[in-house]
Design a protein around this motif. Structure first.
Motif, PDB file in Angstrom:
ATOM      1  N   PRO A 166     -58.919  96.973 -67.530  1.00  0.00           N
ATOM      2  CA  PRO A 166     -58.757  95.993 -66.436  1.00  0.00           C
ATOM      3  C   PRO A 166     -59.552  96.375 -65.188  1.00  0.00           C
ATOM      4  O   PRO A 166     -60.025  95.506 -64.455  1.00  0.00           O
ATOM      5  N   LEU A 167     -59.731  97.685 -64.971  1.00  0.00           N
ATOM      6  CA  LEU A 167     -60.494  98.148 -63.811  1.00  0.00           C
ATOM      7  C   LEU A 167     -61.965  97.723 -63.919  1.00  0.00           C
ATOM      8  O   LEU A 167     -62.591  97.378 -62.911  1.00  0.00           O
ATOM      9  N   ILE A 168     -62.516  97.757 -65.138  1.00  0.00           N
ATOM     10  CA  ILE A 168     -63.903  97.288 -65.337  1.00  0.00           C
ATOM     11  C   ILE A 168     -63.990  95.805 -64.993  1.00  0.00           C
ATOM     12  O   ILE A 168     -64.852  95.374 -64.216  1.00  0.00           O
ATOM     13  N   TRP A 169     -63.065  94.998 -65.551  1.00  0.00           N
ATOM     14  CA  TRP A 169     -63.095  93.546 -65.296  1.00  0.00           C
ATOM     15  C   TRP A 169     -62.921  93.252 -63.814  1.00  0.00           C
ATOM     16  O   TRP A 169     -63.636  92.416 -63.257  1.00  0.00           O
ATOM     17  N   LEU A 170     -61.977  93.942 -63.177  1.00  0.00           N
ATOM     18  CA  LEU A 170     -61.695  93.685 -61.768  1.00  0.00           C
ATOM     19  C   LEU A 170     -62.925  93.993 -60.905  1.00  0.00           C
ATOM     20  O   LEU A 170     -63.260  93.227 -59.997  1.00  0.00           O
ATOM     21  N   GLY A 171     -63.605  95.090 -61.215  1.00  0.00           N
ATOM     22  CA  GLY A 171     -64.816  95.446 -60.474  1.00  0.00           C
ATOM     23  C   GLY A 171     -65.875  94.348 -60.589  1.00  0.00           C
ATOM     24  O   GLY A 171     -66.495  93.947 -59.593  1.00  0.00           O
ATOM     25  N   LEU A 172     -66.065  93.834 -61.811  1.00  0.00           N
ATOM     26  CA  LEU A 172     -67.061  92.774 -62.017  1.00  0.00           C
ATOM     27  C   LEU A 172     -66.657  91.497 -61.291  1.00  0.00           C
ATOM     28  O   LEU A 172     -67.483  90.840 -60.651  1.00  0.00           O
ATOM     29  N   ILE A 173     -65.367  91.149 -61.369  1.00  0.00           N
ATOM     30  CA  ILE A 173     -64.894  89.915 -60.719  1.00  0.00           C
ATOM     31  C   ILE A 173     -65.067  90.010 -59.204  1.00  0.00           C
ATOM     32  O   ILE A 173     -65.598  89.098 -58.560  1.00  0.00           O
ATOM     33  N   LEU A 174     -64.645  91.165 -58.614  1.00  0.00           N
ATOM     34  CA  LEU A 174     -64.762  91.315 -57.153  1.00  0.00           C
ATOM     35  C   LEU A 174     -66.216  91.250 -56.719  1.00  0.00           C
ATOM     36  O   LEU A 174     -66.550  90.659 -55.696  1.00  0.00           O
ATOM     37  N   ASN A 175     -67.098  91.853 -57.521  1.00  0.00           N
ATOM     38  CA  ASN A 175     -68.505  91.868 -57.128  1.00  0.00           C
ATOM     39  C   ASN A 175     -69.215  90.557 -57.449  1.00  0.00           C
ATOM     40  O   ASN A 175     -70.346  90.345 -57.021  1.00  0.00           O
ATOM     41  N   SER A 176     -68.552  89.644 -58.178  1.00  0.00           N
ATOM     42  CA  SER A 176     -69.113  88.298 -58.309  1.00  0.00           C
ATOM     43  C   SER A 176     -69.042  87.606 -56.943  1.00  0.00           C
ATOM     44  O   SER A 176     -69.730  86.631 -56.692  1.00  0.00           O
ATOM     45  N   ALA A 223     -66.078 101.640 -65.306  1.00  0.00           N
ATOM     46  CA  ALA A 223     -65.300 100.963 -64.259  1.00  0.00           C
ATOM     47  C   ALA A 223     -65.854 101.307 -62.879  1.00  0.00           C
ATOM     48  O   ALA A 223     -66.038 100.425 -62.028  1.00  0.00           O
ATOM     49  N   LEU A 224     -66.157 102.597 -62.647  1.00  0.00           N
ATOM     50  CA  LEU A 224     -66.686 103.008 -61.345  1.00  0.00           C
ATOM     51  C   LEU A 224     -68.052 102.372 -61.105  1.00  0.00           C
ATOM     52  O   LEU A 224     -68.376 101.966 -59.985  1.00  0.00           O
ATOM     53  N   GLY A 225     -68.847 102.239 -62.172  1.00  0.00           N
ATOM     54  CA  GLY A 225     -70.145 101.560 -62.066  1.00  0.00           C
ATOM     55  C   GLY A 225     -69.958 100.094 -61.704  1.00  0.00           C
ATOM     56  O   GLY A 225     -70.719  99.534 -60.919  1.00  0.00           O
ATOM     57  N   ALA A 226     -68.933  99.458 -62.288  1.00  0.00           N
ATOM     58  CA  ALA A 226     -68.665  98.042 -62.011  1.00  0.00           C
ATOM     59  C   ALA A 226     -68.226  97.841 -60.565  1.00  0.00           C
ATOM     60  O   ALA A 226     -68.504  96.822 -59.956  1.00  0.00           O
ATOM     61  N   TRP A 227     -67.521  98.826 -60.007  1.00  0.00           N
ATOM     62  CA  TRP A 227     -67.062  98.713 -58.612  1.00  0.00           C
ATOM     63  C   TRP A 227     -68.170  99.085 -57.627  1.00  0.00           C
ATOM     64  O   TRP A 227     -68.416  98.386 -56.668  1.00  0.00           O
ATOM     65  N   CYS A 228     -68.822 100.242 -57.866  1.00  0.00           N
ATOM     66  CA  CYS A 228     -69.765 100.781 -56.871  1.00  0.00           C
ATOM     67  C   CYS A 228     -71.186 100.247 -57.051  1.00  0.00           C
ATOM     68  O   CYS A 228     -71.963 100.275 -56.113  1.00  0.00           O
ATOM     69  N   GLY A 229     -71.534  99.818 -58.268  1.00  0.00           N
ATOM     70  CA  GLY A 229     -72.900  99.398 -58.544  1.00  0.00           C
ATOM     71  C   GLY A 229     -73.718 100.536 -59.115  1.00  0.00           C
ATOM     72  O   GLY A 229     -73.386 101.715 -58.953  1.00  0.00           O
ATOM     73  N   ILE A 230     -74.799 100.162 -59.791  1.00  0.00           N
ATOM     74  CA  ILE A 230     -75.607 101.152 -60.531  1.00  0.00           C
ATOM     75  C   ILE A 230     -76.225 102.193 -59.592  1.00  0.00           C
ATOM     76  O   ILE A 230     -76.401 103.355 -59.965  1.00  0.00           O
ATOM     77  N   GLU A 231     -76.503 101.802 -58.323  1.00  0.00           N
ATOM     78  CA  GLU A 231     -77.165 102.731 -57.392  1.00  0.00           C
ATOM     79  C   GLU A 231     -76.324 103.972 -57.134  1.00  0.00           C
ATOM     80  O   GLU A 231     -76.861 105.027 -56.783  1.00  0.00           O
TER      81      GLU A 231
END
Ligand SMILES: [Zn+2]
Length: 293
Positions: A166-176, A223-231
């Motif tokens: 769920p943390l992966i999905w949430l990160g992607l949704i928030l960053n949409s 999940a951390l990548g989805a929240w913080c971004g690839i950079e």
């Protein structure tokens, strides 16, 4: 989004009331996180046993009593004394009971007040830094998930899918909504986060025949990548490795740990990811400044 290393406007414009509310509310959440940390691995174990036995899983045990995050009520593991509501107040009850069960005087693990206080301090820091808004709320939720993952991994060398996925999905949704980074950066952060540790895992396994980490670690970095971004991935891997190696060295010097035993990697990833999402941008900018003439 612009994040400053230090908040120049005091408590993010928060009043004393707002800060106190954040502290007290997150103390209660910390108390709930103790339940999650203790029971989620047991619930998973029950599920696996049921699956191995070929039974359909339901939350009831042989006596027909259910076991989940809400029931049964907490008991003293030593004497089964049922813990009453006034013995379950975060921090205060532990201090009032002097760290002992009121019925049998068995010591209560110091872990409980530590998790409560840690949750309260981190949440209050985040809210006072970012305020009561979507960024603040999201970061508090992420912090709670990372605290639960950290202690479950320390206890069981396990990072449950029920928290990491769920943390992966949430990160992607928030960053949409471009909350922390662009959706593109978040998507590739998740993919490369997973694949980078997956490749290291297989390389290590092919070379040594040993397993250095688990699939939960790949999902947590995704999940951390989805929240913080690839950079931010290089910073997360660097910080978690440095912290991990330093701690392993200290433990080995104290002869408390054999190098053959794998240390859980999840807590270091969690700490590094938390640092990266709060201070990643200023750290990266300061780092790049060094190479500018
Ligand atoms: Zn007891």
């Amino acid at each position: 989004m612009h994040i400053e290393l230090f908040d120049t406007q005091g408590l993010g414009g928060l009043t004393l009331l707002g800060t106190t509310f954040a502290f007290v509310f997150s103390l209660l959440v910390g108390s709930f996180l103790n339940v999650v940390i203790h029971r989620l691995p047991l619930m998973m174990e029950h599920e696996w046993q049921a699956m191995a036995a070929g039974d359909e899983y339901n939350e009831e045990d042989a006596n027909g009593s259910s076991f989940n995050l809400a029931t049964p009520a907490s008991r003293c593991p030593h004497c089964q004394h049922r813990i009453r509501w006034y013995e379950n107040i975060p921090l205060i009850s532990y201090m009032a009971l002097l760290g002992k069960c009121s019925a049998c005087s068995a010591p209560i693990s110091v872990r409980y007040p530590v998790v409560e206080l840690l949750t309260a301090l981190i949440s209050t820091f985040v809210i006072s830094h970012f305020g009561y808004n979507s960024v603040g709320f999201s970061l508090v939720a992420l912090s709670w998930a990372l605290i639960a993952l950290t202690f479950i991994d320390i206890d069981h060398q396990l990072l449950p899918d029920r928290i990491t996925l769920p943390l992966i999905w949430l990160g992607l949704i928030l960053n949409s909504f471009t909350l922390f980074t662009t959706l593109e950066s978040a998507l590739w952060g998740a993919v490369i986060g997973y694949l980078s540790l997956w490749s290291i895992y297989w390389l290590f396994k092919l070379m040594t025949g040993k397993e250095g980490m688990g699939y939960g670690d790949f999902k947590l970095l995704a999940a951390l990548g989805a929240w913080c971004g690839i950079e931010q991935l290089p910073l997360i891997i660097l910080v978690s490795s440095v912290v991990g190696i330093l701690l392993a060295m200290v433990l080995m010097l104290l002869r408390k740990h054999q190098i053959a035993n794998p240390l859980p990697f999840g807590p270091y990833l969690a700490i590094a990811g938390w640092i990266a999402i709060i201070w990643g941008r200023p750290i990266t900018e300061a780092y790049l400044q060094l190479f500018r003439f």
